[in-house]
Design a protein around this motif. Structure first.
Motif, PDB file in Angstrom:
ATOM      1  N   ALA A 209      68.490  59.506  34.084  1.00 57.36           N
ATOM      2  CA  ALA A 209      67.419  60.484  33.546  1.00 57.36           C
ATOM      3  C   ALA A 209      66.252  59.727  33.333  1.00 57.36           C
ATOM      4  O   ALA A 209      65.053  60.868  32.660  1.00 57.36           O
ATOM      5  CB  ALA A 209      68.562  60.772  32.410  1.00 57.36           C
TER       6      ALA A 209
ATOM      7  N   ASP B 152      79.411  63.474  36.402  1.00 54.29           N
ATOM      8  CA  ASP B 152      78.645  63.353  36.363  1.00 54.29           C
ATOM      9  C   ASP B 152      77.781  62.932  36.335  1.00 54.29           C
ATOM     10  O   ASP B 152      77.578  61.503  35.635  1.00 54.29           O
ATOM     11  CB  ASP B 152      79.272  64.452  34.342  1.00 54.29           C
ATOM     12  CG  ASP B 152      77.492  64.146  33.229  1.00 54.29           C
ATOM     13  OD1 ASP B 152      76.615  64.796  33.726  1.00 54.29           O
ATOM     14  OD2 ASP B 152      77.485  64.337  31.882  1.00 54.29           O
ATOM     15  N   LEU B 153      76.213  63.162  36.269  1.00 54.93           N
ATOM     16  CA  LEU B 153      74.627  62.444  37.332  1.00 54.93           C
ATOM     17  C   LEU B 153      73.861  62.186  35.731  1.00 54.93           C
ATOM     18  O   LEU B 153      73.201  61.530  35.968  1.00 54.93           O
ATOM     19  CB  LEU B 153      74.320  62.814  37.496  1.00 54.93           C
ATOM     20  CG  LEU B 153      74.760  61.977  39.663  1.00 54.93           C
ATOM     21  CD1 LEU B 153      74.643  63.279  40.207  1.00 54.93           C
ATOM     22  CD2 LEU B 153      74.358  60.895  39.891  1.00 54.93           C
ATOM     23  N   SER B 154      74.551  63.196  34.466  1.00 55.29           N
ATOM     24  CA  SER B 154      73.274  62.633  33.107  1.00 55.29           C
ATOM     25  C   SER B 154      73.564  61.983  32.732  1.00 55.29           C
ATOM     26  O   SER B 154      72.304  60.975  32.063  1.00 55.29           O
ATOM     27  CB  SER B 154      73.530  63.602  32.620  1.00 55.29           C
ATOM     28  OG  SER B 154      75.119  63.502  31.790  1.00 55.29           O
ATOM     29  N   THR B 155      74.233  61.155  32.598  1.00 55.35           N
ATOM     30  CA  THR B 155      75.057  59.534  32.029  1.00 55.35           C
ATOM     31  C   THR B 155      74.941  58.350  33.031  1.00 55.35           C
ATOM     32  O   THR B 155      75.603  57.014  33.251  1.00 55.35           O
ATOM     33  CB  THR B 155      75.761  59.471  31.004  1.00 55.35           C
ATOM     34  OG1 THR B 155      77.464  59.700  31.798  1.00 55.35           O
ATOM     35  CG2 THR B 155      75.729  60.758  29.798  1.00 55.35           C
TER      36      THR B 155
ATOM     37  N   ASN C 212      66.313  64.098  34.072  1.00 57.88           N
ATOM     38  CA  ASN C 212      67.793  65.150  33.797  1.00 57.88           C
ATOM     39  C   ASN C 212      67.485  66.781  34.261  1.00 57.88           C
ATOM     40  O   ASN C 212      68.424  67.349  34.550  1.00 57.88           O
ATOM     41  CB  ASN C 212      67.080  65.866  31.978  1.00 57.88           C
ATOM     42  CG  ASN C 212      67.464  64.900  31.551  1.00 57.88           C
ATOM     43  OD1 ASN C 212      68.344  63.822  30.969  1.00 57.88           O
ATOM     44  ND2 ASN C 212      66.649  64.168  30.182  1.00 57.88           N
TER      45      ASN C 212
ATOM     46  N   GLY D 250      74.139  68.151  40.643  1.00 57.04           N
ATOM     47  CA  GLY D 250      75.173  68.461  40.287  1.00 57.04           C
ATOM     48  C   GLY D 250      76.312  69.562  41.070  1.00 57.04           C
ATOM     49  O   GLY D 250      77.860  69.707  41.749  1.00 57.04           O
TER      50      GLY D 250
ATOM     51  N   ASP E 241      69.996  66.612  37.184  1.00 57.89           N
ATOM     52  CA  ASP E 241      71.065  67.302  36.629  1.00 57.89           C
ATOM     53  C   ASP E 241      72.245  68.778  37.588  1.00 57.89           C
ATOM     54  O   ASP E 241      73.337  68.811  38.316  1.00 57.89           O
ATOM     55  CB  ASP E 241      71.616  67.722  35.456  1.00 57.89           C
ATOM     56  CG  ASP E 241      71.264  66.753  34.229  1.00 57.89           C
ATOM     57  OD1 ASP E 241      71.428  65.625  34.829  1.00 57.89           O
ATOM     58  OD2 ASP E 241      71.952  66.625  33.042  1.00 57.89           O
ATOM     59  N   GLY E 242      71.316  69.321  37.577  1.00 60.07           N
ATOM     60  CA  GLY E 242      71.937  70.864  38.487  1.00 60.07           C
ATOM     61  C   GLY E 242      71.999  71.008  39.960  1.00 60.07           C
ATOM     62  O   GLY E 242      73.156  70.905  40.165  1.00 60.07           O
TER      63      GLY E 242
END
Ligand SMILES: [Zn+2]
Lengths: 95, 199
Positions: free
Chosen positions: A41, A23-26, A10, A17, A13-14
Motif C-alpha cells: 500500500a 488480499d494484497l492490501s496488507t 492501495n 486482485g 488492490d483491484g
C-alpha cells in the motif's frame, strides 16, 4: 517542488486482485534494489502509463509492473525479492 | 467522430481522419510516465551512440545543436489508444547522427535518463523516419514530454519514442526494453495494431 504524478499502492488492490486470490492490501514487498521492505500500500504507483509501475518509496526503483491486455496480463516482479502476505493460521493436516 | 482537424501538411482532414485501428483522436498531449521526471541540465546532457564493437560516439548539447536541424510534422499514436495529428518538432535526424558510424548491427536499444529503455530494429531509425528532438510546437520540449531531448519515431507506437533519451546501443542481438519485457510488442506497428506480444 512539483507534485510527482503517482498514487499510493492501495490502487493496486483491484488490478492485482484480478490475478491473486489473496488480499494484497496488507502484503509487504522487499525491494530487490535497496532491500527495504515496504507495505504494498505504500509503493508509488505510476498509472498514467501503458501499464502500472510500482516503485519503492525508499529508492524509487521499479518493484512491480502489471500490464493488462484485453485477454492476458503480465506481472513482472523482478524488482521484488519477496511478497509477504498475512495468512490464516495453518491447520493441522490429518492424513 | 465530429472532430475536424486541419492538417498541417495541407491534407484535407474533414470528418473521420485516417487513424490506425483502435485509436481515437485527441487535441491534447497526454503525459504518460513510468516514473519520476528526471531533471537533466543541458550543461551536463550528453547523447551517446555505442556500437556492437564497443565504439562510442558522444555529443554535448552544443555539438548536437550545431548539427543540421530538421522540422518534422508527424502524426503520433500512443498504445493507450490516443492519436495526435500534425505535431511539429525540431531536432536532428538519426541519419545525421548515424552517418559515419561503422556498424553492422541489426538492433538498437534507446536508453534514457531515469532508467527507461525501448528496443527497435536499427533500420527503423534510418531513412528519414527518426529524430532526436529538442523543440515541440515552437518551444523547448517540456520535461514532462521528455525534454531536454527525446527520440521521435512516429511510425511506431509512441512508447518507442523514448523520453529523456541519453543514448542508443547498437547490438547484433535484439534486447527488449522497459515495456517490451512486460508484455508489449517487440516492434509496435500501430497500423498492424501490434500492441502486445503475440499481436
Ligand atoms: Zn528500494
Amino acid at each position: 517542488m512539483t507534485a510527482l504524478p503517482y498514487v499510493d499502492g492501495n490502487m493496486l488492490d483491484g488490478p492485482l486482485g484480478e490475478v491473486f486470490a489473496v488480499d494484497l492490501s496488507t502484503a509487504t514487498g522487499r525491494c530487490a534494489h535497496c532491500g527495504t521492505a515496504s507495505p504494498v500500500a505504500g509503493l508509488r504507483v505510476y498509472s498514467h502509463a501503458p501499464g502500472l509501475v510500482a516503485r519503492c518509496p525508499t529508492c524509487v526503483e521499479v518493484m512491480l509492473r502489471l500490464v493488462r491486455a484485453p485477454d492476458r496480463a503480465w506481472l513482472d516482479l523482478r524488482g521484488a525479492t519477496f511478497l509477504r502476505f498475512p495468512m490464516p493460521p495453518e491447520r493441522t493436516l490429518i492424513r | 467522430m465530429g472532430i475536424v482537424t486541419p492538417g498541417f501538411e495541407g491534407r484535407p482532414r474533414a470528418g473521420a481522419p485516417n487513424l490506425p485501428p483502435g485509436q481515437y483522436l485527441t487535441p491534447d498531449f497526454p503525459v504518460l510516465s513510468a516514473g519520476p521526471t528526471p531533471k537533466v541540465p543541458r550543461e551536463t546532457w550528453e547523447f551517446v551512440i555505442s556500437t556492437e564493437t564497443g565504439m562510442e560516439y558522444r555529443w554535448s548539447w552544443d555539438e548536437m545543436m550545431a548539427l543540421p536541424q530538421e522540422a518534422p510534422t508527424v502524426d503520433i499514436h500512443c498504445v493507450t489508444r490516443w492519436s495526435k495529428l500534425g505535431t511539429t518538432w525540431q531536432g536532428v535526424s538519426l541519419d545525421t547522427l548515424l552517418d559515419g558510424i561503422d556498424t553492422v548491427a541489426d538492433y538498437a536499444l534507446a536508453h534514457s535518463y531515469g532508467g527507461y529503455s525501448s528496443n527497435l530494429p536499427l533500420g527503423d531509425l534510418r531513412d528519414g523516419r527518426a529524430w532526436l528532438v529538442h523543440t515541440y510546437d515552437g518551444g523547448d520540449l517540456p520535461a514532462e514530454h521528455g525534454g531536454p531531448a527525446r527520440l521521435l519515431v512516429p511510425h511506431l507506437y509512441f512508447w518507442k519514442s523514448a523520453k529523456w533519451v541519453r543514448g542508443i546501443r547498437l547490438m547484433s542481438e535484439d534486447s527488449p526494453g522497459f515495456w517490451e519485457t512486460a508484455g508489449y510488442h517487440d516492434y509496435g506497428d500501430p497500423w498492424r495494431e501490434q500492441r502486445y506480444q503475440g499481436d
